[in-house]
Design an enzyme around this catalytic site. Structure first.
Site, mmCIF file in Angstrom:
data_model
loop_
_atom_site.group_PDB
_atom_site.id
_atom_site.type_symbol
_atom_site.label_atom_id
_atom_site.label_comp_id
_atom_site.label_asym_id
_atom_site.label_seq_id
_atom_site.Cartn_x
_atom_site.Cartn_y
_atom_site.Cartn_z
ATOM 1 N N TYR A 37 8.256 49.773 11.532
ATOM 2 C CA TYR A 37 8.160 50.939 10.645
ATOM 3 C C TYR A 37 8.210 50.472 9.185
ATOM 4 O O TYR A 37 7.373 50.853 8.361
ATOM 5 C CB TYR A 37 9.299 51.916 10.949
ATOM 6 C CG TYR A 37 9.223 53.178 10.120
ATOM 7 C CD1 TYR A 37 8.533 54.294 10.580
ATOM 8 C CD2 TYR A 37 9.810 53.238 8.849
ATOM 9 C CE1 TYR A 37 8.425 55.438 9.806
ATOM 10 C CE2 TYR A 37 9.706 54.367 8.067
ATOM 11 C CZ TYR A 37 9.021 55.469 8.552
ATOM 12 O OH TYR A 37 8.907 56.587 7.776
ATOM 13 N N GLU A 115 28.597 47.816 -0.071
ATOM 14 C CA GLU A 115 29.055 48.535 1.120
ATOM 15 C C GLU A 115 28.181 48.178 2.321
ATOM 16 O O GLU A 115 26.982 47.998 2.149
ATOM 17 C CB GLU A 115 28.960 50.056 0.862
ATOM 18 C CG GLU A 115 29.456 50.431 -0.504
ATOM 19 C CD GLU A 115 29.178 51.887 -0.902
ATOM 20 O OE1 GLU A 115 28.884 52.711 -0.035
ATOM 21 O OE2 GLU A 115 29.274 52.165 -2.101
ATOM 22 N N LYS A 117 25.823 48.879 5.454
ATOM 23 C CA LYS A 117 24.910 49.994 5.738
ATOM 24 C C LYS A 117 24.998 50.282 7.228
ATOM 25 O O LYS A 117 24.501 49.511 8.052
ATOM 26 C CB LYS A 117 23.493 49.613 5.329
ATOM 27 C CG LYS A 117 22.546 50.786 5.411
ATOM 28 C CD LYS A 117 21.201 50.445 4.787
ATOM 29 C CE LYS A 117 20.302 51.665 4.726
ATOM 30 N NZ LYS A 117 20.121 52.319 6.003
ATOM 31 N N GLU A 175 27.448 58.648 6.535
ATOM 32 C CA GLU A 175 26.751 58.281 7.775
ATOM 33 C C GLU A 175 27.606 58.683 8.963
ATOM 34 O O GLU A 175 28.787 58.305 9.049
ATOM 35 C CB GLU A 175 26.552 56.755 7.746
ATOM 36 C CG GLU A 175 25.420 56.254 8.554
ATOM 37 C CD GLU A 175 24.061 56.290 7.849
ATOM 38 O OE1 GLU A 175 23.975 56.752 6.691
ATOM 39 O OE2 GLU A 175 23.086 55.888 8.494
ATOM 40 N N CYS A 412 1.746 19.371 38.544
ATOM 41 C CA CYS A 412 1.342 18.320 39.477
ATOM 42 C C CYS A 412 0.430 18.815 40.595
ATOM 43 O O CYS A 412 -0.071 18.020 41.380
ATOM 44 C CB CYS A 412 2.576 17.653 40.079
ATOM 45 S SG CYS A 412 3.472 18.720 41.220
ATOM 46 N N CYS A 427 8.295 24.317 42.537
ATOM 47 C CA CYS A 427 7.261 23.317 42.818
ATOM 48 C C CYS A 427 7.848 22.390 43.878
ATOM 49 O O CYS A 427 9.005 21.979 43.791
ATOM 50 C CB CYS A 427 6.952 22.537 41.543
ATOM 51 S SG CYS A 427 6.275 20.895 41.825
HETATM 52 O O1 I6G Z 1 21.137 55.710 3.547
HETATM 53 C C1 I6G Z 1 22.185 55.213 2.918
HETATM 54 C C2 I6G Z 1 23.085 54.419 3.582
HETATM 55 C C3 I6G Z 1 24.180 53.904 2.945
HETATM 56 C C4 I6G Z 1 22.374 55.516 1.543
HETATM 57 C C5 I6G Z 1 23.490 54.974 0.881
HETATM 58 C C6 I6G Z 1 24.399 54.159 1.604
HETATM 59 O O2 I6G Z 1 25.436 53.683 0.944
HETATM 60 C C7 I6G Z 1 26.336 52.845 1.628
HETATM 61 N N1 I6G Z 1 23.665 55.240 -0.416
HETATM 62 C C8 I6G Z 1 22.795 56.007 -1.057
HETATM 63 C C9 I6G Z 1 23.003 56.267 -2.501
HETATM 64 C C10 I6G Z 1 21.693 56.556 -0.407
HETATM 65 N N2 I6G Z 1 21.482 56.296 0.894
HETATM 66 C C11 I6G Z 1 20.717 57.398 -1.108
#
Ligand code: I6G
Length: 670
Positions: A37, A115, A117, A175, A412, A427
């Site tokens: 993607y 940080e 992700k 998240e 072989c 084999c």
């Molecule tokens: O999609 C994201 C994952 C983690 C983020 C993010 C992030 O910060 C640890 N921070 C921002 C400012 C945005 N998306 C827009």
């Protein structure tokens, strides 16, 4: 490329991206790996940058996520929920940092908040006067789905904020994810009930949040880490890191690995640290994010198209990518076993370029139904051997035929046999097959066997192909002139190899036995045989019955051992090795059977052991009647965890399975 060509290609990519977006965001069932993607997205962005006339408002590059599903109510974001620009190489992070400094007219290093992700779902949650009011998914960045009732069920979501200075309206963003332990437990329970399991924690989190019945969401092990704010009425601290601290004080959960770093060097050092810790984190992450820490500077930097200029996601090398099968060939190992191997169009995966992937055996090949020309997902995580995960059946070329097991050895020409109920095809050429001869010599000289330094696989191939060596004993008849006749062999290398061959003759009895490559005799069995017989001569003269008295040996292995020593070729080879000077210290005989009990159990080995290899540990378990499994489930009795144990350890903890360290394991085997 002309503008017309660019436009046609862009249309094609947009159609694909829209389809993948829908599968990923709405159906929670990704069709292609994330890397594919990202690759298409970048190609489209580059085309649109080169030919600005071809940009259309509906292009995925002009939007953030998928068009939201109408199953749930729509929530319009007061402040758009943007995505982040991605960086894959360190250079790209350096370019990002230079641009930031240029725009801020700052010569010294910029302070960043760094940080992890998380691999989950971006969610927004709004609070009015400190009370939870509404939650929404990102959707297309402008409008998301209303998931208020579902998010409310998360134990770590504060319904009422505590403390001072809480803004009148506060929209937090973060998240939602499923920790690995909870994911493992949930899937184990689903499997036990015979229900469908989730492919990965991200899909599980997405599926759990998008439930019509909030009670289902409530039963799912979801968590929520906050990473920023959206719409706010009220005042906030002046830096991102201080703002996160305030959010924490008001009751929100933050990712514990967040750190403040200085300049691009600080960012890259943070990336390496998190990449190193990745496998031991209790959740999945796919990279790290750097954000300019000063909020005033963030404002100055602003946004470009749909992403902030003050932040970037530095992604880990993809562990899954798409590539094509060029050919499927069969490799022949030292025991004659045929292994199907996929020859791939080279693909960059897990940080290296891969052009071969194992297909393990015929059963696996048939199950995955891999054919020449297929587009496949290839995976390489950590130090694991690259493998073909699945075929994209919809991209199969017409006329591609299923792969058949060859009837003759590709090396072989001897017949290939496959015993009933056996996965392995072999084999039948034995020492007539050069692949088996090479495999035998490579094994003999390997580090855990005789350990002939400087005799690598390539050199063994050369020696066998030149007809200089037909079995391990021939190695010790090699002359300097013979070695010098080989391609790229200089005086120094030749004399070094001869020296190493000489040194290797001083060995130990277990190593010597292991080096013979007797079927099913690994290091632990070799050690058991040496302990029991003490002397090679006694073992050579022993019958099957006596060999079976060795605690590591069952009737099948005893038959292999006895047959090996009765074979005239093998006997001659051993005599030649001894005449050549092989010797070892007297081995202390120890005829007592191990007292370890309860070993008719299933073990999973994970992490690095220090006193013995994982293979040796596995063999010791099997020799005592136990089983070794590669994955942790409710049926696992013990997990043996060495250092750097990863997700298997996490899963075992979640399932409450007893975990043994190496010392406890050896104690159990005593
Ligand atoms: O999609 C994201 C994952 C983690 C983020 C993010 C992030 O910060 C640890 N921070 C921002 C400012 C945005 N998306 C827009």
């Amino acid at each position: 490329m002309t503008q017309a060509e660019a436009s046609a290609r862009a249309t094609q990519i947009r159609l694909l991206l829209n389809r993948y977006n829908h599968r990923y965001h709405v159906l929670d069932d990704a069709e292609v790996p994330d890397a594919e993607y990202d690759r298409l997205w970048r190609e489209l962005k580059e085309l649109e940058a080169q030919f600005p006339n071809i940009v259309v408002a509906a292009s995925p590059t002009q939007r953030v996520g998928a068009t939201p599903n109408i199953t749930f109510g729509a929530v319009r974001h007061q402040v758009p929920m943007l995505s982040l620009e991605n960086a894959f190489a360190e250079d790209e992070v350096t370019v990002f940092d230079s641009r930031v400094r240029e725009r801020l007219e700052q010569t010294g290093p910029v302070t960043y908040s760094a940080e992890p992700k998380l691999d989950g779902l971006a969610v927004s949650a709004t609070y009015l006067d400190g009370k939870f009011f509404q939650a929404a998914t990102r959707g297309d960045g402008e409008t998301g789905e209303d998931i208020t009732q579902n998010l409310k069920t998360l134990a770590t979501l504060p319904l009422k904020l505590k403390g001072v200075g809480i803004p009148r309206i506060l929209e937090v963003r973060g998240e939602v994810f499923m920790p690995l332990a909870g994911f493992a437990l949930m899937n184990a329970e689903a499997a036990a009930r015979g229900d469908k399991t989730f492919v990965n924690p991200r899909n599980a989190a997405a599926g759990s949040l998008r439930q019509l019945d909030a009670r289902v969401t409530a039963a799912r092990p979801l968590d929520f880490f906050i990473y920023g704010v959206g719409y706010v009425e009220g005042t906030l601290p002046r830096t991102h890191s201080k703002m996160l601290k305030s959010l924490q004080q008001w009751g929100f959960n933050l990712c514990p690995q967040i750190a403040v770093v200085e300049g691009v060097d600080g960012c890259l050092a943070y990336y390496r640290k998190i990449a190193g810790a990745r496998d031991s984190l209790p959740y999945q992450i796919d990279g790290v994010v750097y954000k300019v820490n000063d909020l005033e500077s963030q404002k100055k930097l602003g946004f470009i198209s749909r992403a902030p200029r003050w932040a970037i996601a530095h992604k880990f090398a993809a562990e899954e990518v798409l590539t094509r099968i060029r050919a499927i060939e069969f490799q022949v190992g030292r025991t004659g076993a045929l292994t199907p191997v996929a020859r791939l169009e080279p693909a960059f995966v897990g940080g290296v370029t891969v052009s071969n992937a194992t297909l393990h055996n015929m059963d696996e090949l048939a199950r995955k139904d891999v054919r020449v020309g297929d587009t496949v997902v290839v995976r390489r995580a950590g130090d694991v051997i690259p493998e073909v995960v699945r075929v994209l059946a919809e991209r199969r070329l017409q006329g591609a035929l299923p792969i058949q097991l060859p009837t003759q050895c590709p090396i072989c020409g001897s017949p290939v046999t496959r015993e009933a109920e056996q996965v392995v095809a072999r084999c039948t050429g034995g020492r007539l097959c050069s692949a088996q001869v090479k495999g035998e010599i490579i094994h003999f000289a390997s580090r855990r066997a005789i350990d002939v330094r400087g005799l690598g696989d390539k050199l063994v191939e050369q020696l066998v192909d030149a007809g200089l060596v037909k079995n391990p004993a021939d190695l010790f008849d090699l002359t300097r002139d013979q070695l010098l006749s080989l391609d790229r062999m200089g005086e120094k290398s030749a004399s070094n190899l001869l020296k190493q061959l000489q040194t290797a003759k001083a060995t130990t009895l277990p190593r010597f036995l292991y080096a013979q490559g007797i079927r099913d005799v690994g290091e632990a069995t070799a050690l058991g045989l040496a302990r029991h017989f003490g002397e090679l001569a006694l073992l050579r003269g022993a019958g099957e019955e006596e060999i079976q008295r060795v605690s590591e040996v069952g009737p099948i292995v005893a038959a292999h051992v006895s047959r090996y020593f009765q074979n005239a070729d093998n006997a001659q080879q051993i005599d030649r090795l001894i005449v050549a000077g092989f010797a070892w210290p007297v081995f202390e005989k120890k005829n007592t059977a191990p007292t370890g009990e309860g070993l008719d159990k299933t073990f999973v080995l994970t992490g690095t052991l220090t006193q013995l290899t994982r293979e040796a540990a596995a063999e010791m378990i099997v020799a005592r009647g136990g089983k070794v499994s590669s994955s942790v489930s409710k049926k696992t009795h013990y997990v043996v965890a060495g250092s750097d144990a990863g997700s298997k350890l996490v899963k075992a903890q979640a399932l409450g399975i007893p975990i043994l360290d190496e010392a406890a394991f050896l104690e159990l085997l005593k």
